[in-house]
Design a protein around this motif. Structure first.
Motif, PDB file in Angstrom:
ATOM      1  N   ARG A  79       0.841  -1.205   0.000  1.00 38.38           N
ATOM      2  CA  ARG A  79       0.000   0.000   0.000  1.00 38.38           C
ATOM      3  C   ARG A  79       0.872   1.248   0.000  1.00 38.38           C
ATOM      4  N   ASN A  80       1.930   1.230   0.801  1.00 39.08           N
ATOM      5  CA  ASN A  80       2.839   2.378   0.825  1.00 39.08           C
ATOM      6  C   ASN A  80       3.463   2.618  -0.537  1.00 39.08           C
ATOM      7  N   ARG A  89       2.270   1.765  -3.488  1.00 41.40           N
ATOM      8  CA  ARG A  89       1.256   2.293  -4.407  1.00 41.40           C
ATOM      9  C   ARG A  89       0.967   3.769  -4.125  1.00 41.40           C
ATOM     10  N   THR A  90       0.958   4.144  -2.841  1.00 42.98           N
ATOM     11  CA  THR A  90       0.776   5.549  -2.486  1.00 42.98           C
ATOM     12  C   THR A  90       1.899   6.403  -3.042  1.00 42.98           C
ATOM     13  N   LEU A  91       3.118   5.943  -2.886  1.00 44.84           N
ATOM     14  CA  LEU A  91       4.280   6.699  -3.360  1.00 44.84           C
ATOM     15  C   LEU A  91       4.284   6.814  -4.883  1.00 44.84           C
ATOM     16  N   LEU A  92       3.953   5.738  -5.574  1.00 39.97           N
ATOM     17  CA  LEU A  92       3.910   5.788  -7.038  1.00 39.97           C
ATOM     18  C   LEU A  92       2.885   6.813  -7.510  1.00 39.97           C
ATOM     19  N   GLY A  93       1.734   6.865  -6.846  1.00 39.57           N
ATOM     20  CA  GLY A  93       0.740   7.863  -7.210  1.00 39.57           C
ATOM     21  C   GLY A  93       1.202   9.274  -6.915  1.00 39.57           C
ATOM     22  N   GLU A  94       1.859   9.462  -5.798  1.00 35.32           N
ATOM     23  CA  GLU A  94       2.352  10.773  -5.401  1.00 35.32           C
ATOM     24  C   GLU A  94       3.412  11.291  -6.378  1.00 35.32           C
ATOM     25  N   LEU A  95       4.253  10.391  -6.871  1.00 34.12           N
ATOM     26  CA  LEU A  95       5.359  10.806  -7.740  1.00 34.12           C
ATOM     27  C   LEU A  95       4.910  11.133  -9.161  1.00 34.12           C
ATOM     28  N   LEU A 151       2.117  12.930   6.879  1.00 38.66           N
ATOM     29  CA  LEU A 151       1.127  13.248   5.863  1.00 38.66           C
ATOM     30  C   LEU A 151      -0.126  12.397   6.007  1.00 38.66           C
ATOM     31  N   GLY A 152       0.007  11.295   6.766  1.00 34.03           N
ATOM     32  CA  GLY A 152      -1.137  10.428   6.986  1.00 34.03           C
ATOM     33  C   GLY A 152      -1.404   9.446   5.875  1.00 34.03           C
ATOM     34  N   THR A 153      -0.486   9.343   4.920  1.00 35.50           N
ATOM     35  CA  THR A 153      -0.692   8.460   3.771  1.00 35.50           C
ATOM     36  C   THR A 153       0.170   7.211   3.816  1.00 35.50           C
ATOM     37  N   ILE A 154       1.144   7.163   4.729  1.00 37.36           N
ATOM     38  CA  ILE A 154       2.074   6.039   4.834  1.00 37.36           C
ATOM     39  C   ILE A 154       1.861   5.361   6.190  1.00 37.36           C
ATOM     40  N   GLY A 155       1.684   4.044   6.180  1.00 35.57           N
ATOM     41  CA  GLY A 155       1.496   3.300   7.418  1.00 35.57           C
ATOM     42  C   GLY A 155       2.760   2.578   7.833  1.00 35.57           C
ATOM     43  N   GLU A 156       2.942   2.390   9.144  1.00 32.38           N
ATOM     44  CA  GLU A 156       4.111   1.647   9.628  1.00 32.38           C
ATOM     45  C   GLU A 156       3.958   0.166   9.311  1.00 32.38           C
ATOM     46  N   LEU A 193       9.095   3.971   2.684  1.00 32.30           N
ATOM     47  CA  LEU A 193       8.525   2.665   2.369  1.00 32.30           C
ATOM     48  C   LEU A 193       7.897   2.033   3.600  1.00 32.30           C
ATOM     49  N   TYR A 194       8.379   2.430   4.789  1.00 30.00           N
ATOM     50  CA  TYR A 194       8.049   1.712   6.011  1.00 30.00           C
ATOM     51  C   TYR A 194       7.342   2.551   7.071  1.00 30.00           C
ATOM     52  N   MET A 195       7.442   3.898   6.989  1.00 30.12           N
ATOM     53  CA  MET A 195       6.841   4.730   8.024  1.00 30.12           C
ATOM     54  C   MET A 195       6.700   6.169   7.535  1.00 30.12           C
ATOM     55  N   ASP A 196       5.767   6.894   8.149  1.00 31.06           N
ATOM     56  CA  ASP A 196       5.466   8.277   7.802  1.00 31.06           C
ATOM     57  C   ASP A 196       6.500   9.219   8.414  1.00 31.06           C
ATOM     58  N   HIS A 197       6.331  10.512   8.182  1.00 24.19           N
ATOM     59  CA  HIS A 197       7.236  11.510   8.745  1.00 24.19           C
ATOM     60  C   HIS A 197       7.111  11.516  10.266  1.00 24.19           C
TER      61      HIS A 197
END
Length: 373
Positions: free
Chosen positions: A19-20, A22-28, A236-241, A227-231
């Motif tokens: 999921r992380n 896929r989120t990053l690919l969309g963001e980029l 940003l609330g889009t990346i899960g641990e 890839l593994y955790m948010d800021h």
């Protein structure tokens, strides 16, 4: 028989990892995602995480810090491009070329060595130029150094193939310095291209830069921590641990105020209470600094402080908690009931700005278990 004979387990949620990604690919938005898998994929397990990421059609390059990491990925069956980011000891250039790793050109004198290796194996060695912009670890500075590199490169063709150029930020908290680094990097790329060297791929940003400065994505972004955790402080609330480290209680003891804990008697009970011994210590990768800061762990859904540690065991204050031998202990991540102790939150207790520094500490004594959930 239980096949996991370790005192603790790092549970890695593969679906959250996907999921992380896929989120990053969309963001980029079409810019390349380059996963950085250094330090045993930040402690999560290089080979398994590498295979998971290489399975994405959108990912074409994986990055590592050292040749041994690239070798482990090749042994694990990863066939995609693998870029070595750090300086390489000379004795490892030949095996790296045999493994078809993309090597950095980080100082003068490297290209002539790679020419010899290319001739010996009968095909070019892939390289990327590391441009020095202010971190002052490895790299070639725009101006005289890159001019000298161009001379080496002209003599090196056709035995090296340049696939890109990169740099790395030194202080993202300093916006002016960061902008200056970008300008220095781009001037170096311009100098190389003016000298006839085509630079097909440009990258300077890593995880934190992708959050702070999306305008510096260029052709791609190297992503490790995200890839593994948010800021840690401005999520940003889009990346899960992804990772949860758990162990077990092995002993309980009632103590009096003033009783000493662990070696040297440096830590003493401040009041009468109950302590639990848990089955990990700094030999497993638990940070002694974190224990010294009385960092929390989760037992029965409640946060309780660590008091003292040794190589293999740690003492925790469980006063007032209905704690029992063999209770599960979560050092960070999720417990089985869904209670959460963020690695990012925990890392801030000792001044680390990223929780992946905690996962990277984990030793081979910690079992890695990969889960689909």
């Amino acid at each position: 028989m239980n096949k996991i004979l370790h005192n603790s387990v790092l549970h890695v949620n593969l679906e959250q990892l996907r999921r992380n990604v896929r989120t990053l690919l969309g963001e980029l938005e079409g810019k390349a995602l380059i996963p950085v898998l250094k330090g045993n994929a930040y402690g999560l397990g290089l080979e398994r995480i590498g295979r998971e990421l290489a399975a994405f059609d959108e990912i074409h390059t994986l990055a590592v810090a050292q040749v041994s990491e690239g070798a482990a990925l090749r042994e694990a069956g990863v066939e995609k491009d693998i870029l070595v980011l750090g300086g390489v000891p000379e004795r490892l250039l030949a095996p790296a070329a045999e493994l078809d790793l993309t090597l950095p050109v980080w100082r003068l004198g490297v290209l002539p060595q790679l020419v010899r290796l290319g001739r010996e194996r009968g095909r070019p060695v892939k390289v990327q130029v590391k441009v020095e912009t202010g971190l002052h670890r490895v790299g070639l500075t725009p101006g005289a150094e890159l001019s000298a590199l161009l001379e080496e490169w002209r003599a090196a063709r056709p035995w090296v193939t340049v696939t890109g150029a990169y740099s790395h930020f030194a202080d993202l908290g300093d916006r002016e310095r960061t902008g200056e680094q970008v300008r220095t990097y781009l001037s170096g790329v311009d100098q190389l291209e003016a000298g006839g060297m085509e630079i097909p791929f440009r990258h300077i940003s890593a995880s934190a830069a992708s959050e702070y400065f999306p305008e510096y994505r260029l052709d791609g972004v190297r992503i490790g921590r995200r890839l593994y955790m948010d800021h840690p402080t401005k999520p940003l609330g889009t990346i899960g641990e992804v990772a949860s480290w758990r162990t077990w209680v092995t002993n309980l003891r009632e103590l009096k105020a003033g009783d000493a804990l662990g070696y040297g008697g440096h830590v003493r009970m401040e009041r009468d209470g109950t302590v639990a011994t848990i089955a990990v210590g700094y030999g497993d990768g638990l940070s002694p600094e974190l224990v010294g800061a009385n960092g929390p762990v989760l037992i029965r859904g409640r946060r309780v402080p660590m008091l003292a540690c040794c190589m293999d065991q740690t003492i925790v204050d469980v006063t007032g908690l209905d704690c029992r031998v063999d209770d599960e202990v979560t050092l960070y991540g999720y417990d089985r009931a869904g209670n959460f102790l963020s690695a990012q939150e925990v890392s801030l207790l000792i001044g680390d700005d990223e929780g992946c520094g905690l996962t990277s500490l984990l030793s081979g004594r910690v079992a890695r278990v990969y889960e689909e959930r």
